[in-house]
Every structure is written in structure tokens, then in C-alpha cells.
Write an enzyme that holds these catalytic residues in place. Structure first.
Site, PDB file in Angstrom:
ATOM      1  N   SER A   1       0.830  -1.216   0.000  1.00 17.28           N
ATOM      2  CA  SER A   1       0.000   0.000   0.000  1.00 17.28           C
ATOM      3  C   SER A   1       0.858   1.258   0.000  1.00 17.28           C
ATOM      4  O   SER A   1       0.345   2.355  -0.143  1.00 17.28           O
ATOM      5  CB  SER A   1      -0.917   0.003   1.225  1.00 17.28           C
TER       6      SER A   1
ATOM      7  N   HIS B   1      -2.553  -3.303  -5.965  1.00 19.94           N
ATOM      8  CA  HIS B   1      -2.972  -2.860  -4.634  1.00 19.94           C
ATOM      9  C   HIS B   1      -4.479  -3.006  -4.469  1.00 19.94           C
ATOM     10  O   HIS B   1      -5.253  -2.296  -5.099  1.00 19.94           O
ATOM     11  CB  HIS B   1      -2.532  -1.395  -4.433  1.00 19.94           C
TER      12      HIS B   1
ATOM     13  N   GLU C   1      -5.579  -0.831  -7.633  1.00 17.59           N
ATOM     14  CA  GLU C   1      -4.590   0.047  -8.288  1.00 17.59           C
ATOM     15  C   GLU C   1      -3.514  -0.835  -8.913  1.00 17.59           C
ATOM     16  O   GLU C   1      -2.927  -1.682  -8.238  1.00 17.59           O
ATOM     17  CB  GLU C   1      -3.935   0.982  -7.260  1.00 17.59           C
TER      18      GLU C   1
ATOM     19  N   ASN D   1      -4.045   6.444  -1.596  1.00 19.29           N
ATOM     20  CA  ASN D   1      -3.507   6.799  -0.278  1.00 19.29           C
ATOM     21  C   ASN D   1      -2.871   8.192  -0.281  1.00 19.29           C
ATOM     22  O   ASN D   1      -2.867   8.874   0.733  1.00 19.29           O
ATOM     23  CB  ASN D   1      -2.497   5.753   0.186  1.00 19.29           C
TER      24      ASN D   1
END
Length: 730
Positions: free
Chosen positions: A450, A471, A483, A521
Site C-alpha cells: 500500500s 494494490h 490500483e 492513499n
């Protein structure tokens, strides 16, 4: 244009239908059977699924008149010419081209007129349903005198219009309650849920469920029996008390409205309009119900909320057709491996076996890791068996696709291996070396990191072109986004194959650049940090969360930290700060939470109370956290200002990502934000929202805050340029 043909057998009829379709591109073909029943076949040329269009109104009317005048036809079976689908709904492009609410209302009324003709038709009309029967497709089927559907796993019935900010505009709000009852109809329309064949039979939506091999035969038998009597609605005693009188119905409608407002915070207009349509039809008259439905439908199509939800639908549909890299076809994947049997590993194995229908081999260092991964899938599948969504034999078949090992046995023929171990760079680099040693030279190594850059994970690889980031978001079985992170040396073939693999797992994948935090993120961090700073400045926890939920997020930032894990946030922050700068520095006070063992929900200790300390029902803040952080909650900001400050930090970072090519385009970024962090879908995503608010207004506001509160608010150059040049994201 419609076509009528006469044949002497089913085979000849189907051939004639095919010839007629090719001859003049007709949508509706009528093929007579020897027994006096005619098949009304719908087959929209050039499309994989049937969708209803405005121009079909005239064609159906013309066809019904021809059938009515033909005494040799005693009944009709409505069937799809598409192999595995009935009718997927109305053509949404048709709505997008409408210029006014009145134009849309007129479309709805025309639909009512045709379906009314079908409902009142003197000869029996039976719908033979195989595959998706959704939206306008189900409204068409409900206008028929009876519905028979196949037991195929592809058969699904529903009215999902609410997901586009709309309501069923072809009479669905009036016919569905008559068939299944008010409460079940509201449940279907307000959630957009799709029912499997047996569920539809159980609630009375269809009359019979049979194997697809005898679907037409069963429908014909029903049509031959003459006029079909409408089945009496079966209600339980409780349902009868609630739906059989005006006092009970008032409770049902009031409770539905209250529940809708609690969930939507008034951000979505469609659910309340649906309730109003049903209420009008039941309490006043069906004629008024149909009129209100058409009026509300016209209004909703013109709302900005529906426009953005339809944009999202078009964007995701477009993405499904694309390869990871244009012009590079994916390689076939026949078997997958997963490293790590934890929560993420178990989830990845589950979607690989059950959605992608691929055998998957899970490797862990301990037996309990393998057991945990198998239990993850068993629990989810067993729940389906208990609810009778799935046969026990099917569950066993899906479970048998997942196997476990403590070494690399059974990995030699894996086409892709997904790593889901701890966020530790040397460990992940060792995993790459192990896969290169034990698997084929072509095997793709996909890391579910991540935060760690994929380029660093691939640094010591012999075949860096096979290394990529994949991800997932937790929980893997529910979160729709993935992702795909390509580092500088990742091959185009690896990108396309990984994108195709994620799609098979039921994910919506976006390809992003290999930079710290990737996309989701990275834009989430400034938003979370801003909320944390407002907390430390004295804003109460529940006020912060309430403000962002009211704005449209599914949960507030403090609750999200509890869900994800406060320690996870603390690990990601230094990585982002090191690579992207001081604006990502998390408040130091949060270290005291980790030292106190407050990791969130997983440790039963966070911003909110969990376990025995929590009372059932409403979420309660753990008040001791204020003393730990050395703050006295007072709260001077309005909810609007709280939401604005958090969201504008996210928008600013999203513009940096677009400018740096972290996301390929605004469309991918909007999908990533909506599916990855729950950015309000009715606002269309961060880039659509920037266009709505206007770059000038956002830049002015950020500059004002920068003067008041510090440099972190400074608008990025890309946003400033956009404001000065008057350009937009789309």
C-alpha cells in the site's frame, strides 16, 4: 421496423428470425409456432445486450396491432434473441440527449402507454426470461401477464435505477408493489439490489423457474392455457397489518423515508421520489401514481446528482472495454498463487477462486496462516449456502479451487503470484527472488503493497519487467477498486495481463504511476491529516465525522482511521513525507495513541469504544482519548468549514497527481477516489468536483487559509494555472 414470419418448426422459426434480422436490421421479429403461439423476439442489432430505446414504442405498438388482428395467433411468448440476457434496461444515452424534464416525462409516458397496451392485451403474453432482466427490462416483463425465468446463474431481476440517481420510469413504481408487496418493492427500488431466479419466485415476482432447456416450452404451455389470472399477493400476517390498511401503510412509508434520510443525508433525491410514487399509487390512484412517476422521472434526469452518477456509469463501462495498455492484448492466466494467508491474502484467494474462477495456491510460513485463508473463503461461501443463494455442492467446488502449502510446491505453473506479506522491503525483495527461482520465467510478480515503491521491490529482480504493483483495498471481497502500479521497467504485456486479471476478479482497475502512496492513499493522507489537526485544535471527534458523512463520505475520517488501523496510518506517513515533502507530516501527538495500544477497531481501542465497553447501536466516542491527546473538545468551526478544509486538501493533492501523471486522466482519478475511498459518487469524484466548484474559487480559498493557518494550504501550481487560464479537468 418489425417483421412477421410463418414457420413450421422451432428450428425453422429461429432460422427465419436470424434471416429477417440480417435482412433489415429489425429489432422485433415474430415467429409463429405450429401450436398457435408466436415468439416475439427482441434482438437489438450490433449490441451484446438488449436495451430499450424511444423509437421502439412505435414498433411494439405496430407489432401488437398485427398480432391482435391475426386470429391464428392465440398467445405470445416474449423472448430475447441474445444468448444469455433478456433486456438490460433502458438506453441511458437516450436520457443524456434529452434537453428538458418535459422531454423525459414524455418518454416515460410513452413507455407507460406501450406497457399498458401489453397489460390489457386480449391474448396471453408471457415473458421467457434468461439472463439479466433489469430496469426497463423488468418493467417490460412486469407488463406481461406472467413471467417464467431460467435457473441460470446469469439470470438476475432488479430495478437498479436508483444507482443512477433515477427511478423506474416505465411503470415500475406502480406494478412492482402489486406483484411483491409495498415493503419488498421499496427494498428492491431503494437499494437497486438484484434477485436471483429462486428469490424472485419466492417473493412472487416470477411465476415459475425452470431449466433454460425447457424455458420456451414452459412459457408456451402457459400461453396455451388461455387468459392468465394474476396471482393473489401472498402477505404474511405482519405484512398484512402494515400494508393492508392506511395506518399501517403510513408507518411503512414514514419509516422508509426516515431510513433513506439517515443513509443519504439528503444528498440523493431519487429515493424519496420513489417512495412518493409508490405512496401516490397506493393511497390515491394508479393513474395518479403513473403521472407522478413520469413527472419525478423527468425531474431526476435533469438533476446534477443523476448526471454525475450517469457519468460514473459511462466511465466504468468505458474502462471495462480497455486493455491495460492500448493495443497490447493480455496473456491468458490459468493459475494464480498468493503469498501470505492473512486478511488480504485470504481475500485475494477468495476473489480469484470465486470471481475469476481460477485455481489458486496460497503459501504461508505456518499452518494457521493457510487455515485462516481457507476459513476466509469458507465463511463467506457458507453464508451464501445458509441464505440459499448457493448450493452446497457449488460451495465445495469453489473451495476446492483454493489449496495451501508451506513451501513453493505447486507454484511452478502459476502465471501470476500476488504477494500480500508485511510492509517490509527486504522481505518483499526476498519474495521476488523466491518466485523467480520457483516459478516460470514468464510468471508475473504482483505486490499488494500500500506504500512501498514498486521500483524498490523490483530493484534486485532478475526479470524486473515481470514485477508490478496490484494494490487491493480492504475488505478485498467488498471493495471494488484495484490500483495497478507499473514501475519504469514493467513491460506493457505485464500491465495488460494484470489489468485483465483484476477485472476477472470483479475489480475496477486503474493504472497509476509508481510514486509514494500511489494515487488513493496519496490523496487520502492530506484529508486525514487535516481532520487530525482540527481534532487537536479542539473539534470533537463525532462532529468531525458527522461533517464529512453529511458531505457524502460513507464514514468520517476518525472512524476510517479506526477501521484501517491507526498504526497503518502511522507507517504510511513517514514514507509519504520522505518522498513528497513536509505537507504529509502527520501530527506528532498521534504517536501517543500507538504507545497507548490504540490501534483502532482491531485492538478494540481507538477513537470509538469497541467490545464490551461499547453499547449496542450508536457508535460512541472513547472520551478518554481527549485527555491522552491533551485537548478539551469545544469546537468553533461549522460542519461546512470542517468538510471544506478536509476536502480541499484532497482536491489540491489530486491536482498534483494529475499534473505528475500519477493517474492517466481525470476519469481514472475520479473512479479511483469513488471506489477506493468513498468520495461522494453524486459529486462525480474530485476532478468533476473541481470543475463544479471552479479552480478560481478553490485557489482563492486555499490562499486565504494559507495566510491564516500555514503553508500546507498553498494551492499547487497546476491548480493555479487552471484558475488563471480558465481551463477545466474535463
Amino acid at each position: 421496423m418489425t417483421q412477421v414470419t410463418t414457420q413450421t418448426s422451432k428450428q425453422a422459426a429461429e432460422q427465419a428470425a436470424e434471416q429477417a434480422k440480417n435482412a433489415d436490421n429489425s429489432v422485433f421479429t415474430l415467429t409463429r409456432q405450429e401450436n398457435g403461439i408466436a415468439h416475439l423476439i427482441m434482438d437489438v442489432p450490433g449490441e451484446s445486450m438488449n436495451t430499450l430505446k424511444a423509437e421502439f414504442t412505435e414498433q411494439v405498438t405496430e407489432m401488437l396491432k398485427a398480432i391482435k388482428d391475426d386470429s391464428s395467433i392465440t398467445g405470445i411468448v416474449v423472448v430475447s434473441g441474445k444468448k444469455d440476457s433478456f433486456v438490460a434496461g433502458a438506453d441511458i444515452n437516450m436520457l443524456a440527449s434529452c434537453k428538458s424534464a418535459a422531454e423525459v416525462t414524455s418518454l416515460s409516458r410513452h413507455g407507460h402507454m406501450v406497457f399498458d397496451q401489453m397489460e390489457k392485451f386480449p391474448k396471453p403474453i408471457i415473458a421467457a426470461i434468461n439472463g439479466p432482466c433489469l430496469g426497463g427490462g423488468l418493467e417490460l416483463a412486469m407488463a406481461c401477464h406472467a413471467r417464467i425465468c431460467s435457473d441460470s446463474p446469469k439470470t438476475a431481476l432488479g430495478v437498479p435505477e436508483v444507482q443512477l440517481g433515477l427511478l423506474p420510469g416505465g411503470g415500475g413504481t406502480q406494478r412492482l408493489p402489486k406483484l411483491v408487496g409495498i415493503q419488498k418493492a421499496l427494498d428492491m427500488m431503494l437499494t437497486g439490489k438484484q434477485l436471483r431466479a429462486k428469490q424472485a419466485l419466492k417473493i412472487g415476482l416470477v411465476d415459475d423457474v425452470v431449466p433454460n432447456t425447457i424455458l420456451l416450452e414452459t412459457a408456451e404451455k402457459l400461453a396455451l392455457a388461455g387468459k392468465v389470472k394474476a396471482k393473489k399477493l401472498k402477505r404474511s400476517l405482519v405484512d398484512n397489518l402494515l400494508e393492508g390498511n392506511s395506518i399501517g401503510r403510513k408507518i411503512v412509508f414514514d419509516q422508509a423515508s426516515k431510513s433513506v434520510l439517515a443513509k443519504t443525508k439528503g444528498n440523493y433525491p431519487a429515493p424519496l421520489k420513489i417512495i412518493d410514487c409508490v405512496r401516490t399509487g397506493v393511497e390515491r390512484s394508479p393513474a395518479m401514481g403513473y403521472q407522478v412517476e413520469a413527472d419525478h422521472f423527468g425531474h431526476l434526469v435533469m438533476t446534477p446528482e443523476s448526471e454525475q452518477l450517469r457519468n460514473l456509469f459511462f466511465a466504468t463501462t468505458e474502462m471495462k472495454k480497455e486493455d491495460g495498455v492500448a493495443g497490447v492484448a493480455p496473456e491468458k492466466i490459468s493459475k494464480a498463487g498468493v503469498l501470505g494467508g492473512g486478511l488480504m491474502g485470504g481475500g485475494i484467494a477468495f476473489v480469484t477462486a470465486t470471481k475469476a474462477k481460477l485455481p489458486v495456491r496460497v503459501k504461508d510460513i505456518a499452518h494457521n496462516g493457510i487455515s485462516a485463508a481457507l476459513k476466509y473463503s469458507f465463511d463467506l461461501l457458507n453464508k451464501k449456502v445458509k441464505r440459499r443463494f448457493m448450493r452446497h455442492s457449488e460451495m465445495q467446488k469453489q473451495m476446492s479451487a483454493i489449496t495451501g502449502t508451506l513451501d513453493y510446491s505447486g507454484f511452478n505453473d502459476a502465471d501470476i503470484v500476488v504477494e500480500a506479506v508485511f510492509e517490509d522491503l527486504p522481505l518483499k525483495q526476498k519474495m521476488v527472488a523466491d518466485v523467480e527461482q520457483h516459478c516460470k520465467p514468464e510468471t508475473i510478480f504482483a505486490s499488494n503493497t500500500s506504500s512501498l515503491p514498486i521500483g524498490q521491490i523490483a530493484e534486485k529482480a532478475q526479470r524486473p519487467e515481470n514485477v508490478i504493483g496490484l494494490h487491493y483495498f480492504s475488505p478485498v471481497d467488498k471493495m471494488p477498486l484495484a490500483e495497478i502500479i507499473a514501475h519504469e521497467k514493467t513491460s506493457d504485456q505485464t500491465i495488460s495481463t494484470t489489468v485483465a486479471f483484476a477485472k476477472k476478479q470483479g475489480k475496477t482497475p486503474i493504472v497509476v504511476k509508481d510514486k509514494a502512496g500511489f494515487f488513493v492513499n496519496r490523496i487520502l493522507a492530506p484529508y486525514m491529516n487535516e481532520a487530525a489537526r482540527m481534532l487537536l485544535a479542539g473539534e470533537p471527534i463525532e462532529k468531525l465525522d458527522k461533517a464529512l458523512v453529511k458531505f457524502g463520505f460513507p464514514v468520517g475520517p476518525m472512524q476510517l482511521l479506526d477501521e484501517v488501523g491507526i498504526d497503518i496510518g502511522a507507517k504510511i506517513s513517514p514514507i509519504l513525507t520522505a518522498e513528497l515533502g513536509e505537507r504529509f507530516t502527520a501530527p506528532e501527538a498521534f504517536d501517543s495513541l500507538i504507545n497507548d495500544g490504540r490501534l483502532g477497531k482491531k485492538s478494540n481501542k481507538g477513537f470509538y469504544l469497541y467490545g464490551k465497553a461499547a453499547k449496542k447501536g450508536k457508535k460512541q466516542v472513547d472520551e478518554t482519548i481527549y485527555g491522552l491527546l491533551g485537548i478539551t473538545p469545544s469546537g468553533s468551526l461549522t460542519e461546512q468549514e470542517i468538510a471544506k478544509r478536509s476536502v480541499y486538501m484532497m482536491l489540491n493533492e489530486a491536482m498534483r497527481c494529475l499534473d505528475e501523471g500519477v493517474v492517466r486522466n481525470a476519469r481514472d482519478g475520479d473512479i479511483g477516489a469513488i471506489f477506493g475511498i468513498g468520495f461522494p459518487p453524486f459529486l462525480g469524484g474530485p476532478y468533476r468536483y473541481i470543475d463544479k466548484v471552479g479552480a478560481v474559487n478553490i485557489v482563492n480559498q486555499l490562499n486565504q487559509w494559507a495566510q491564516q493557518h500555514g503553508e500546507r494550504y498553498k494551492p499547487c501550481q497546476a491548480l493555479v494555472d487552471m484558475a488563471e487560464q480558465g481551463t477545466t479537468c474535463y
